[in-house]
Write a protein that holds these residues in place. Structure first.
Motif, PDB file in Angstrom:
ATOM      1  N   SER A 124      -3.974   0.600  -8.940  1.00 26.18           N
ATOM      2  CA  SER A 124      -3.788   0.019  -7.613  1.00 26.18           C
ATOM      3  C   SER A 124      -3.953   1.116  -6.571  1.00 26.18           C
ATOM      4  O   SER A 124      -4.304   2.249  -6.902  1.00 26.18           O
ATOM      5  CB  SER A 124      -2.428  -0.678  -7.497  1.00 26.18           C
ATOM      6  N   GLY A 125      -3.692   0.758  -5.310  1.00 23.86           N
ATOM      7  CA  GLY A 125      -4.039   1.663  -4.215  1.00 23.86           C
ATOM      8  C   GLY A 125      -2.911   2.417  -3.556  1.00 23.86           C
ATOM      9  O   GLY A 125      -3.131   3.034  -2.504  1.00 23.86           O
ATOM     10  N   GLY A 126      -1.708   2.381  -4.139  1.00 25.54           N
ATOM     11  CA  GLY A 126      -0.606   3.180  -3.603  1.00 25.54           C
ATOM     12  C   GLY A 126      -0.015   2.683  -2.300  1.00 25.54           C
ATOM     13  O   GLY A 126       0.842   3.344  -1.714  1.00 25.54           O
ATOM     14  N   ALA A 127      -0.449   1.520  -1.819  1.00 21.83           N
ATOM     15  CA  ALA A 127       0.016   1.011  -0.527  1.00 21.83           C
ATOM     16  C   ALA A 127       1.355   0.292  -0.676  1.00 21.83           C
ATOM     17  O   ALA A 127       1.894   0.140  -1.773  1.00 21.83           O
ATOM     18  CB  ALA A 127      -1.029   0.071   0.068  1.00 21.83           C
ATOM     19  N   MET A 128       1.884  -0.184   0.456  1.00 23.97           N
ATOM     20  CA  MET A 128       3.098  -0.988   0.430  1.00 23.97           C
ATOM     21  C   MET A 128       2.789  -2.357  -0.163  1.00 23.97           C
ATOM     22  O   MET A 128       1.638  -2.746  -0.323  1.00 23.97           O
ATOM     23  CB  MET A 128       3.645  -1.161   1.850  1.00 23.97           C
ATOM     24  N   GLY A 129       3.820  -3.103  -0.485  1.00 25.06           N
ATOM     25  CA  GLY A 129       3.639  -4.476  -0.919  1.00 25.06           C
ATOM     26  C   GLY A 129       3.199  -4.613  -2.360  1.00 25.06           C
ATOM     27  O   GLY A 129       3.794  -4.044  -3.274  1.00 25.06           O
ATOM     28  N   VAL A 130       2.129  -5.367  -2.581  1.00 21.15           N
ATOM     29  CA  VAL A 130       1.662  -5.661  -3.935  1.00 21.15           C
ATOM     30  C   VAL A 130       1.331  -4.386  -4.699  1.00 21.15           C
ATOM     31  O   VAL A 130       1.691  -4.242  -5.880  1.00 21.15           O
ATOM     32  CB  VAL A 130       0.442  -6.600  -3.901  1.00 21.15           C
ATOM     33  N   ASP A 131       0.663  -3.424  -4.045  1.00 21.86           N
ATOM     34  CA  ASP A 131       0.319  -2.164  -4.720  1.00 21.86           C
ATOM     35  C   ASP A 131       1.569  -1.488  -5.281  1.00 21.86           C
ATOM     36  O   ASP A 131       1.611  -1.092  -6.453  1.00 21.86           O
ATOM     37  CB  ASP A 131      -0.366  -1.200  -3.755  1.00 21.86           C
ATOM     38  N   ALA A 132       2.574  -1.327  -4.439  1.00 16.26           N
ATOM     39  CA  ALA A 132       3.796  -0.640  -4.848  1.00 16.26           C
ATOM     40  C   ALA A 132       4.482  -1.363  -6.001  1.00 16.26           C
ATOM     41  O   ALA A 132       4.977  -0.734  -6.942  1.00 16.26           O
ATOM     42  CB  ALA A 132       4.749  -0.494  -3.665  1.00 16.26           C
ATOM     43  N   MET A 133       4.514  -2.702  -5.943  1.00 14.32           N
ATOM     44  CA  MET A 133       5.157  -3.456  -7.016  1.00 14.32           C
ATOM     45  C   MET A 133       4.382  -3.323  -8.328  1.00 14.32           C
ATOM     46  O   MET A 133       4.979  -3.277  -9.406  1.00 14.32           O
ATOM     47  CB  MET A 133       5.280  -4.925  -6.626  1.00 14.32           C
ATOM     48  N   ALA A 134       3.054  -3.238  -8.237  1.00 12.07           N
ATOM     49  CA  ALA A 134       2.246  -3.043  -9.447  1.00 12.07           C
ATOM     50  C   ALA A 134       2.554  -1.686 -10.073  1.00 12.07           C
ATOM     51  O   ALA A 134       2.743  -1.577 -11.295  1.00 12.07           O
ATOM     52  CB  ALA A 134       0.763  -3.154  -9.102  1.00 12.07           C
ATOM     53  N   HIS A 135       2.610  -0.639  -9.247  1.00 14.73           N
ATOM     54  CA  HIS A 135       2.915   0.700  -9.761  1.00 14.73           C
ATOM     55  C   HIS A 135       4.322   0.753 -10.348  1.00 14.73           C
ATOM     56  O   HIS A 135       4.533   1.319 -11.429  1.00 14.73           O
ATOM     57  CB  HIS A 135       2.801   1.732  -8.638  1.00 14.73           C
ATOM     58  N   ARG A 136       5.281   0.164  -9.648  1.00 14.53           N
ATOM     59  CA  ARG A 136       6.671   0.225 -10.121  1.00 14.53           C
ATOM     60  C   ARG A 136       6.848  -0.602 -11.388  1.00 14.53           C
ATOM     61  O   ARG A 136       7.591  -0.209 -12.295  1.00 14.53           O
ATOM     62  CB  ARG A 136       7.616  -0.258  -9.020  1.00 14.53           C
ATOM     63  N   GLY A 137       6.199  -1.760 -11.444  1.00 19.98           N
ATOM     64  CA  GLY A 137       6.321  -2.585 -12.638  1.00 19.98           C
ATOM     65  C   GLY A 137       5.754  -1.903 -13.866  1.00 19.98           C
ATOM     66  O   GLY A 137       6.309  -1.992 -14.964  1.00 19.98           O
ATOM     67  N   ALA A 138       4.644  -1.201 -13.690  1.00 19.93           N
ATOM     68  CA  ALA A 138       4.024  -0.499 -14.817  1.00 19.93           C
ATOM     69  C   ALA A 138       4.823   0.723 -15.230  1.00 19.93           C
ATOM     70  O   ALA A 138       4.844   1.091 -16.406  1.00 19.93           O
ATOM     71  CB  ALA A 138       2.601  -0.088 -14.447  1.00 19.93           C
ATOM     72  N   GLY A 139       5.498   1.343 -14.263  1.00 19.09           N
ATOM     73  CA  GLY A 139       6.141   2.628 -14.536  1.00 19.09           C
ATOM     74  C   GLY A 139       5.143   3.740 -14.296  1.00 19.09           C
ATOM     75  O   GLY A 139       3.945   3.581 -14.576  1.00 19.09           O
ATOM     76  N   ALA A 140       5.593   4.861 -13.774  1.00 20.55           N
ATOM     77  CA  ALA A 140       4.690   5.931 -13.348  1.00 20.55           C
ATOM     78  C   ALA A 140       3.753   6.404 -14.447  1.00 20.55           C
ATOM     79  O   ALA A 140       2.592   6.735 -14.197  1.00 20.55           O
ATOM     80  CB  ALA A 140       5.504   7.114 -12.821  1.00 20.55           C
ATOM     81  N   GLU A 141       4.221   6.398 -15.688  1.00 21.78           N
ATOM     82  CA  GLU A 141       3.414   6.937 -16.784  1.00 21.78           C
ATOM     83  C   GLU A 141       2.318   5.975 -17.252  1.00 21.78           C
ATOM     84  O   GLU A 141       1.513   6.316 -18.110  1.00 21.78           O
ATOM     85  CB  GLU A 141       4.299   7.317 -17.973  1.00 21.78           C
ATOM     86  N   HIS A 142       2.291   4.774 -16.683  1.00 23.10           N
ATOM     87  CA  HIS A 142       1.279   3.791 -17.080  1.00 23.10           C
ATOM     88  C   HIS A 142       0.464   3.311 -15.879  1.00 23.10           C
ATOM     89  O   HIS A 142      -0.025   2.183 -15.880  1.00 23.10           O
ATOM     90  CB  HIS A 142       1.942   2.588 -17.754  1.00 23.10           C
ATOM     91  N   THR A 143       0.318   4.161 -14.869  1.00 17.64           N
ATOM     92  CA  THR A 143      -0.377   3.705 -13.663  1.00 17.64           C
ATOM     93  C   THR A 143      -1.201   4.814 -13.032  1.00 17.64           C
ATOM     94  O   THR A 143      -0.912   6.000 -13.202  1.00 17.64           O
ATOM     95  CB  THR A 143       0.638   3.141 -12.638  1.00 17.64           C
ATOM     96  N   VAL A 144      -2.247   4.394 -12.305  1.00 20.70           N
ATOM     97  CA  VAL A 144      -3.033   5.319 -11.490  1.00 20.70           C
ATOM     98  C   VAL A 144      -3.071   4.757 -10.076  1.00 20.70           C
ATOM     99  O   VAL A 144      -3.337   3.572  -9.882  1.00 20.70           O
ATOM    100  CB  VAL A 144      -4.459   5.534 -12.044  1.00 20.70           C
ATOM    101  N   ALA A 145      -2.762   5.612  -9.112  1.00 19.83           N
ATOM    102  CA  ALA A 145      -2.827   5.239  -7.700  1.00 19.83           C
ATOM    103  C   ALA A 145      -4.065   5.896  -7.096  1.00 19.83           C
ATOM    104  O   ALA A 145      -4.193   7.122  -7.111  1.00 19.83           O
ATOM    105  CB  ALA A 145      -1.565   5.692  -6.969  1.00 19.83           C
ATOM    106  N   VAL A 146      -4.972   5.072  -6.594  1.00 20.51           N
ATOM    107  CA  VAL A 146      -6.191   5.578  -5.960  1.00 20.51           C
ATOM    108  C   VAL A 146      -5.921   5.670  -4.465  1.00 20.51           C
ATOM    109  O   VAL A 146      -5.582   4.679  -3.828  1.00 20.51           O
ATOM    110  CB  VAL A 146      -7.390   4.655  -6.236  1.00 20.51           C
TER     111      VAL A 146
END
Length: 255
Positions: free
Chosen positions: A67-89
């Motif tokens: 996801s893109g590291g933004a507020m809202g949906v992006d942030a929830m995607a990153h948090r749901g995955a956990g930092a070790e399972h995500t990439v923020a572009v």
């Protein structure tokens, strides 16, 4: 931060392959299967909760959430995955933690996951750089999941990238009058709705249980639900939601 030297096959789908890519974190994560998730910066509570659950279900199967590291949906995607399972572009140089409200989240991703950008150090985000960032987000994933979007939103530019690249598009089902962009995609048969999170996640992998899993061993004894809940708490509820156990006449059975 470092330059990414190797070619990333997924970026070949972009209009132009990035001249330079910068990263911070674990670049080997890019070897995993990947799902891109995007959406509005001001999602409904339903959207936030569902995206969190979806990203978590994917991460349990070792799928990388992009996801893109933004507020809202992006942030929830990153948090749901956990930092070790995500990439923020990112839409800026990697030394900038933008938006500031997500600074601690982005710091954690840099330490345990992966931050990625095609913008050189020192570059500050511009309106056009978010559009460029969105193309990278879409290119990385096998599919694109749109959590929530209005017709005239920036998220729909990500959809345009996905359509051009031939990426399958999935959306959350919403009530009438909500998320006009995803409703339009469904109406035009350009996207498929996700009605079952676990069934969707299972398309990309299975949950690998530890060889010596105390929870599974305990469940083999067909304990009472109360005993299992007292001993394992949330783990029991998760296993029930994921369809890995069933409860009959007050007792727990493995499936």
């Amino acid at each position: 931060m470092k330059k990414l030297q190797e070619k990333i096959p997924e970026f070949s789908a972009m209009t132009t392959y990035p001249d330079t890519l910068w990263y911070e974190g674990d670049r080997d994560l890019l070897k995993r299967r990947k799902v891109s998730i995007v959406g509005t910066r001001r999602p409904l509570s339903y959207t936030k909760n569902t995206i969190f659950q979806l990203a978590s279900a994917l991460a349990k199967r070792k799928v990388l959430v992009v996801s893109g590291g933004a507020m809202g949906v992006d942030a929830m995607a990153h948090r749901g995955a956990g930092a070790e399972h995500t990439v923020a572009v990112m839409a800026c140089g990697l030394e900038h933690r933008y938006p500031a409200v997500n600074a601690s989240l982005l710091d954690e991703i840099a330490q345990k996951g992966l931050l990625l950008s095609q913008f050189a150090p020192g570059f500050k985000a511009r309106p056009w750089s978010f559009v460029v960032r969105n193309e990278l987000v879409v290119a990385l994933g096998e599919v694109l999941v749109v959590g929530e979007a209005e017709l005239d939103s920036g998220t729909m530019r990500s959809v345009a990238h996905a359509l051009r690249m031939g990426k399958p598009i999935y959306v959350l089902p919403h009530r009438l009058g909500e998320s006009g962009g995803t409703a339009s995609l469904l109406k035009e048969k350009k996207a498929e709705a996700i009605y079952d999170i676990e069934a969707f996640a299972e398309r990309f992998g299975i949950i690998e249980e530890p060889v010596d899993d105390p929870f599974r061993e305990f469940c083999k004894t067909t304990p009472t639900y109360e005993e299992a809940a007292h001993r394992f708490g949330e783990r029991l509820f998760e296993a029930e939601l994921e369809g890995r156990i069933t409860v009959r006449e007050g007792r727990v059975f493995l499936l």
